[in-house]
Motif scaffolding. Structure first.
Motif, PDB file in Angstrom:
ATOM      1  N   GLU A 113       0.772  -1.139   0.063  1.00  0.00           N
ATOM      2  CA  GLU A 113      -0.186   0.011  -0.025  1.00  0.00           C
ATOM      3  C   GLU A 113       0.786   1.128  -0.012  1.00  0.00           C
ATOM      4  OE1 GLU A 113      -4.107  -1.636   1.951  1.00  0.00           O
ATOM      5  OE2 GLU A 113      -2.712  -0.518   3.388  1.00  0.00           O
ATOM      6  N   GLU A 114       2.194   1.253   0.397  1.00  0.00           N
ATOM      7  CA  GLU A 114       3.062   2.349   0.686  1.00  0.00           C
ATOM      8  C   GLU A 114       4.207   2.045   0.074  1.00  0.00           C
ATOM      9  OE1 GLU A 114       4.506   5.574   0.046  1.00  0.00           O
ATOM     10  OE2 GLU A 114       2.334   5.829   0.936  1.00  0.00           O
ATOM     11  N   THR A 115       4.912   2.560  -1.046  1.00  0.00           N
ATOM     12  CA  THR A 115       6.308   2.191  -1.157  1.00  0.00           C
ATOM     13  C   THR A 115       7.332   3.185  -1.381  1.00  0.00           C
ATOM     14  OG1 THR A 115       5.731   2.527  -3.623  1.00  0.00           O
ATOM     15  CG2 THR A 115       5.163   0.444  -2.884  1.00  0.00           C
ATOM     16  N   TYR A 137       5.744   4.291   7.373  1.00  0.00           N
ATOM     17  CA  TYR A 137       4.423   3.924   7.628  1.00  0.00           C
ATOM     18  C   TYR A 137       4.457   2.849   8.779  1.00  0.00           C
ATOM     19  CZ  TYR A 137       4.788  -0.515   4.978  1.00  0.00           C
ATOM     20  OH  TYR A 137       4.926  -1.819   4.391  1.00  0.00           O
ATOM     21  N   ILE A 174      -1.119  -0.873   5.501  1.00  0.00           N
ATOM     22  CA  ILE A 174      -0.681   0.334   6.404  1.00  0.00           C
ATOM     23  C   ILE A 174      -1.738   0.143   7.766  1.00  0.00           C
ATOM     24  CG2 ILE A 174      -0.705   2.581   6.851  1.00  0.00           C
ATOM     25  CD1 ILE A 174      -0.361   2.925   3.840  1.00  0.00           C
ATOM     26  N   SER A 189       5.049  13.827  -2.878  1.00  0.00           N
ATOM     27  CA  SER A 189       4.450  13.651  -1.156  1.00  0.00           C
ATOM     28  C   SER A 189       4.043  14.775  -0.650  1.00  0.00           C
ATOM     29  CB  SER A 189       5.604  12.915  -0.380  1.00  0.00           C
ATOM     30  OG  SER A 189       6.718  14.110   0.231  1.00  0.00           O
ATOM     31  N   LYS A 208       3.030   7.180   8.501  1.00  0.00           N
ATOM     32  CA  LYS A 208       2.070   7.334   7.855  1.00  0.00           C
ATOM     33  C   LYS A 208       1.144   6.269   8.400  1.00  0.00           C
ATOM     34  CE  LYS A 208      -0.126   7.120   3.331  1.00  0.00           C
ATOM     35  NZ  LYS A 208       0.284   7.050   1.655  1.00  0.00           N
ATOM     36  N   SER A 252      -3.281   4.484   8.126  1.00  0.00           N
ATOM     37  CA  SER A 252      -4.174   4.713   7.419  1.00  0.00           C
ATOM     38  C   SER A 252      -5.445   5.315   8.151  1.00  0.00           C
ATOM     39  CB  SER A 252      -4.472   3.171   6.911  1.00  0.00           C
ATOM     40  OG  SER A 252      -4.910   2.599   7.898  1.00  0.00           O
TER      41      SER A 252
END
Length: 204
Positions: free
Chosen positions: A26-28, A32, A42, A143, A198, A200
């Motif tokens: 979900e985040e690269t 997070y 996340i 970002s 981060k 979610s």
């Protein structure tokens, strides 16, 4: 704070040595909090561990093909004994293919579409390192954050372009918007809140 830097978005390996699938992270890019049951997702709350993804980018067709042709030429110039050993050896960690399939993967496919790279400076030549920096700056700007940590990796035994690596280090050292820090310093900055982590947004 516990920190993991092994998640590299887009990586998929399934061979006798290693089985991983990071194609659906979900985040690269940004740090997070990972879900405990699946670190690719996340979490909606603070967790005891922070994932800082290992950076990746997509190299241009021209530069990837140029590098792979140079590597192929170097391999063919070795002795016949060494060449046989390379061809008959097990699949490498960066690929599940061998033989003709590997030739297609390394030489033909990059000429058709952009190639996914983990940011391993030992395996990149200088032009690809420059493309990596362009990608990092673009993703950082997208970002919306004033500063973000970016994790690169390097294995000295795999370094292919020492002169290029030295130029890359010099470029980064001279850049006003970039700074090298250690993983220990990164962990401290995450702990102090210097870098945003981060979470979610819980679904309604």
């Amino acid at each position: 704070i516990e920190m993991d830097v092994s998640m590299a978005g887009g990586v998929y390996l399934n061979n006798d040595t290693l089985q991983i699938d990071y194609r659906s992270c979900e985040e690269t890019f940004l740090p997070y909090y990972p879900r405990i049951d699946d670190a690719r997702r996340i979490s909606n709350q603070q967790e005891p561990i922070v994932c800082v993804p290992l950076n990746h980018f997509y190299g241009s067709r021209r530069l990837v093909t140029k590098q792979n042709l140079a590597l192929a030429k170097a391999r063919f110039s070795r002795s016949q004994k060494a060449a046989v050993r390379i061809r008959s050896g097990p699949a490498r960690l960066d690929s599940g293919s061998a033989g003709l399939a590997r030739v297609y993967e390394k030489l033909i496919a990059p000429a058709i579409k952009r190639k996914h790279f983990v940011s391993d400076t030992g395996r990149l030549n200088y032009p690809l390192m420059r493309e990596m920096l362009v990608s990092i700056r673009q993703r950082a700007a997208e970002s919306g954050l004033s500063k973000v940590p970016v994790v690169l990796t390097n294995h000295p035994k795999d370094i292919r372009d020492w002169a290029g690596l030295e130029r890359f280090v010099s470029d980064v050292a001279e850049a006003e918007d970039l700074k090298f820090i250690t993983l220990s310093e990164l962990a401290e900055k995450l702990r102090s809140g210097d870098f945003q982590v981060k979470k979610s947004v819980p679904s309604a």
